[in-house]
Design a protein around this motif. Sequence first.
Motif, PDB file in Angstrom:
ATOM      1  N   GLU A  26       0.855  -1.142   0.110  1.00  0.00           N
ATOM      2  CA  GLU A  26       0.013  -0.061  -0.116  1.00  0.00           C
ATOM      3  C   GLU A  26       0.955   1.358  -0.043  1.00  0.00           C
ATOM      4  O   GLU A  26       1.918   1.212   0.434  1.00  0.00           O
ATOM      5  N   GLY A  27       0.298   2.294  -0.241  1.00  0.00           N
ATOM      6  CA  GLY A  27       1.116   3.690  -0.208  1.00  0.00           C
ATOM      7  C   GLY A  27       1.852   3.933  -1.751  1.00  0.00           C
ATOM      8  O   GLY A  27       1.898   3.124  -2.560  1.00  0.00           O
ATOM      9  N   SER A  28       2.697   4.645  -1.674  1.00  0.00           N
ATOM     10  CA  SER A  28       3.893   5.302  -2.379  1.00  0.00           C
ATOM     11  C   SER A  28       4.940   5.693  -2.094  1.00  0.00           C
ATOM     12  O   SER A  28       4.946   6.444  -0.776  1.00  0.00           O
ATOM     13  N   GLY A  29       5.936   5.815  -2.609  1.00  0.00           N
ATOM     14  CA  GLY A  29       7.157   6.359  -2.309  1.00  0.00           C
ATOM     15  C   GLY A  29       8.156   5.225  -1.793  1.00  0.00           C
ATOM     16  O   GLY A  29       8.156   4.045  -2.209  1.00  0.00           O
ATOM     17  N   PRO A  30       9.421   5.646  -1.079  1.00  0.00           N
ATOM     18  CA  PRO A  30      10.373   4.519  -0.724  1.00  0.00           C
ATOM     19  C   PRO A  30       9.849   3.541  -0.082  1.00  0.00           C
ATOM     20  O   PRO A  30       8.875   3.631   0.786  1.00  0.00           O
ATOM     21  N   VAL A  31      10.328   2.472  -0.118  1.00  0.00           N
ATOM     22  CA  VAL A  31       9.805   1.061   0.548  1.00  0.00           C
ATOM     23  C   VAL A  31      10.066   0.796   1.981  1.00  0.00           C
ATOM     24  O   VAL A  31      11.196   1.138   2.513  1.00  0.00           O
ATOM     25  N   CYS A  32       9.168   0.214   2.600  1.00  0.00           N
ATOM     26  CA  CYS A  32       9.117   0.191   3.868  1.00  0.00           C
ATOM     27  C   CYS A  32       8.529  -1.219   4.313  1.00  0.00           C
ATOM     28  O   CYS A  32       7.304  -1.524   3.768  1.00  0.00           O
ATOM     29  N   VAL A  33       8.994  -2.334   4.859  1.00  0.00           N
ATOM     30  CA  VAL A  33       8.681  -3.493   5.052  1.00  0.00           C
ATOM     31  C   VAL A  33       8.266  -3.758   6.713  1.00  0.00           C
ATOM     32  O   VAL A  33       9.153  -3.464   7.415  1.00  0.00           O
ATOM     33  N   LEU A  34       7.104  -4.055   6.892  1.00  0.00           N
ATOM     34  CA  LEU A  34       6.647  -4.215   8.441  1.00  0.00           C
ATOM     35  C   LEU A  34       6.654  -5.794   8.699  1.00  0.00           C
ATOM     36  O   LEU A  34       5.885  -6.503   8.015  1.00  0.00           O
ATOM     37  N   SER A  35       7.444  -6.400   9.684  1.00  0.00           N
ATOM     38  CA  SER A  35       7.419  -7.821  10.004  1.00  0.00           C
ATOM     39  C   SER A  35       7.007  -7.979  11.463  1.00  0.00           C
ATOM     40  O   SER A  35       7.822  -7.192  12.214  1.00  0.00           O
ATOM     41  N   VAL A  58       4.306   0.688   1.606  1.00  0.00           N
ATOM     42  CA  VAL A  58       4.280  -0.156   2.996  1.00  0.00           C
ATOM     43  C   VAL A  58       3.928  -1.354   2.440  1.00  0.00           C
ATOM     44  O   VAL A  58       3.014  -1.926   1.994  1.00  0.00           O
ATOM     45  N   VAL A  59       4.847  -2.559   2.802  1.00  0.00           N
ATOM     46  CA  VAL A  59       4.607  -3.910   2.473  1.00  0.00           C
ATOM     47  C   VAL A  59       4.617  -4.769   3.771  1.00  0.00           C
ATOM     48  O   VAL A  59       5.488  -4.453   4.955  1.00  0.00           O
ATOM     49  N   ARG A  60       3.396  -5.537   3.943  1.00  0.00           N
ATOM     50  CA  ARG A  60       3.265  -6.609   4.955  1.00  0.00           C
ATOM     51  C   ARG A  60       2.951  -7.919   4.364  1.00  0.00           C
ATOM     52  O   ARG A  60       2.531  -8.050   3.174  1.00  0.00           O
ATOM     53  N   PHE A  61       3.276  -8.860   5.167  1.00  0.00           N
ATOM     54  CA  PHE A  61       2.917 -10.243   4.920  1.00  0.00           C
ATOM     55  C   PHE A  61       2.962 -10.944   6.031  1.00  0.00           C
ATOM     56  O   PHE A  61       3.444 -10.849   7.056  1.00  0.00           O
ATOM     57  N   ASP A  62       2.395 -12.232   5.835  1.00  0.00           N
ATOM     58  CA  ASP A  62       2.048 -13.286   6.722  1.00  0.00           C
ATOM     59  C   ASP A  62       3.320 -14.278   6.604  1.00  0.00           C
ATOM     60  O   ASP A  62       3.369 -14.771   5.468  1.00  0.00           O
ATOM     61  N   ARG A  63       3.930 -14.391   7.578  1.00  0.00           N
ATOM     62  CA  ARG A  63       5.081 -15.634   7.444  1.00  0.00           C
ATOM     63  C   ARG A  63       4.197 -16.881   7.231  1.00  0.00           C
ATOM     64  O   ARG A  63       2.965 -17.018   7.754  1.00  0.00           O
ATOM     65  N   PRO A  64       4.789 -17.822   6.694  1.00  0.00           N
ATOM     66  CA  PRO A  64       4.197 -19.185   6.361  1.00  0.00           C
ATOM     67  C   PRO A  64       3.395 -19.854   7.732  1.00  0.00           C
ATOM     68  O   PRO A  64       3.899 -19.831   8.786  1.00  0.00           O
ATOM     69  N   ILE A  85      12.141 -12.085   3.050  1.00  0.00           N
ATOM     70  CA  ILE A  85      11.833 -10.703   3.031  1.00  0.00           C
ATOM     71  C   ILE A  85      12.001 -10.213   1.592  1.00  0.00           C
ATOM     72  O   ILE A  85      11.641  -9.328   0.887  1.00  0.00           O
ATOM     73  N   ALA A  86      13.528 -10.567   1.122  1.00  0.00           N
ATOM     74  CA  ALA A  86      13.810 -10.339  -0.040  1.00  0.00           C
ATOM     75  C   ALA A  86      12.842 -10.840  -1.176  1.00  0.00           C
ATOM     76  O   ALA A  86      12.770 -10.426  -2.100  1.00  0.00           O
ATOM     77  N   GLY A  87      12.599 -12.196  -0.958  1.00  0.00           N
ATOM     78  CA  GLY A  87      11.583 -12.738  -2.037  1.00  0.00           C
ATOM     79  C   GLY A  87      10.384 -11.968  -1.879  1.00  0.00           C
ATOM     80  O   GLY A  87       9.904 -11.851  -3.023  1.00  0.00           O
ATOM     81  N   VAL A  88       9.546 -11.451  -1.046  1.00  0.00           N
ATOM     82  CA  VAL A  88       8.501 -10.736  -0.949  1.00  0.00           C
ATOM     83  C   VAL A  88       8.788  -9.312  -1.963  1.00  0.00           C
ATOM     84  O   VAL A  88       7.912  -9.175  -2.760  1.00  0.00           O
ATOM     85  N   LEU A  89       9.826  -8.669  -1.507  1.00  0.00           N
ATOM     86  CA  LEU A  89      10.148  -7.568  -2.292  1.00  0.00           C
ATOM     87  C   LEU A  89      10.308  -8.033  -3.940  1.00  0.00           C
ATOM     88  O   LEU A  89       9.818  -7.099  -4.773  1.00  0.00           O
TER      89      LEU A  89
END
Length: 292
Positions: A26-35, A58-64, A85-89
Motif C-alpha cells: 500500500e501507499g507510494s514512495g520509498p519502500v518500508c517492510v513491516l514484519s 508499505v509492505v506487509r506479509f504473513d510468514r508461512p 523478506i527479499a523474496g517478497v520484495l
Amino acid sequence: MSGTERQRPPGRMLRVGGVPLHVLCEGSGPVCVLSAGLGMGWFDWEPVVPLLTPHRTVVRFDRPGLGFSAPPLGPPTAAAEGARIAGVLDALGLTGPATVVGHSLAAFHAEAFARLHPERTAGLVLADPSVEENARPVPGIELRTAAAHVRGRAFAAAGLPRVLGPALRRYGVRAASLTRADAAPDDLVRRTYGTGRVVRALLMENARYYDVAAELEDLRAHHALPPAPVTVLAASTGTGSARERRRLERCRALAERLDGRFEAVAPAGHLLMYDRPQAIAAAVLATPFIRA
C-alpha cells in the motif's frame, strides 16, 4: 456483500520460496517492510500503516502458516526469513533499498536480511526487539522440532485451536499492550487463530526461537551490517522495575552493538504498534531515502 467477498482477505497471494504468502502493498514512495513478532499477522500493523502510506510504500506479509499464508515447507531459520523478506520484495517488483521494521522475534529476521542483503537495506527499525546476547546453539534441535509438530497435530485433532486460539490471542494482546485493545476484528481473529495451521506455525516459531538467535549470532560474525541507519525502540511501561531496567539495558546494548540509535518509548507495552504507533512511524520516516 456476498459471503465469498467477506471471506476474501485484502492484498494478494504471492508464491515466495515455494510457499503461497499473503502479502499487502500500500501507499507510494520509498519502500518500508513491516514484519510482526512471534505468531502475529499482517493486521497487527493496522495502527501504524495509515501513518506511513502517505509517505512510503508499505509492505506487509504473513510468514508461512500465519495469517492467511500457506503452511511452511520447513522450520524457520534466520537466513530463510531474511531471504523471505527479499523474496517478497522481488515478487512485488520492488528491487530497490527498503527500510525493514522487525518487531520482537522478527527483529532477528530484519537484521538477517540486512546482513545477507546489504545492498537492499536502506535502514532497520527494531521495535521492542528480541535480544539474546551471545546466543549459542541449544541441544536437541531435532527433538524440539518433532515435539512442536506432534503438539500442533494433537491440538488440531482435538479441536483446541478453534476453541482456545482466539481467546489466547486476545489474552496475549491484553497482557502485552497498555491499550488492552486488539486492533484485529473478532471475525479475523477467529479465521486465523482458530485454525490448526496458525497454531502449528506459532508453536514451531517458539520451538526454534533460540536456534534462530544462535544462527543470527553466527551471521554477525561473518556478515557485516551495511552503512544504513539502525534504530532500536524499546518499550517502557514506566514502572521502573528491575526487570524493565534490565530489558532497557539489553536493548541499549543491542543498539550500541549495531552502531545504532536507541530510544526508550514510554509509556508502552511490548506491542509498540498498538501503544505507540507514532514512534514506529517517526523512526521509519527519519530513515534517509537511498536510491538504488
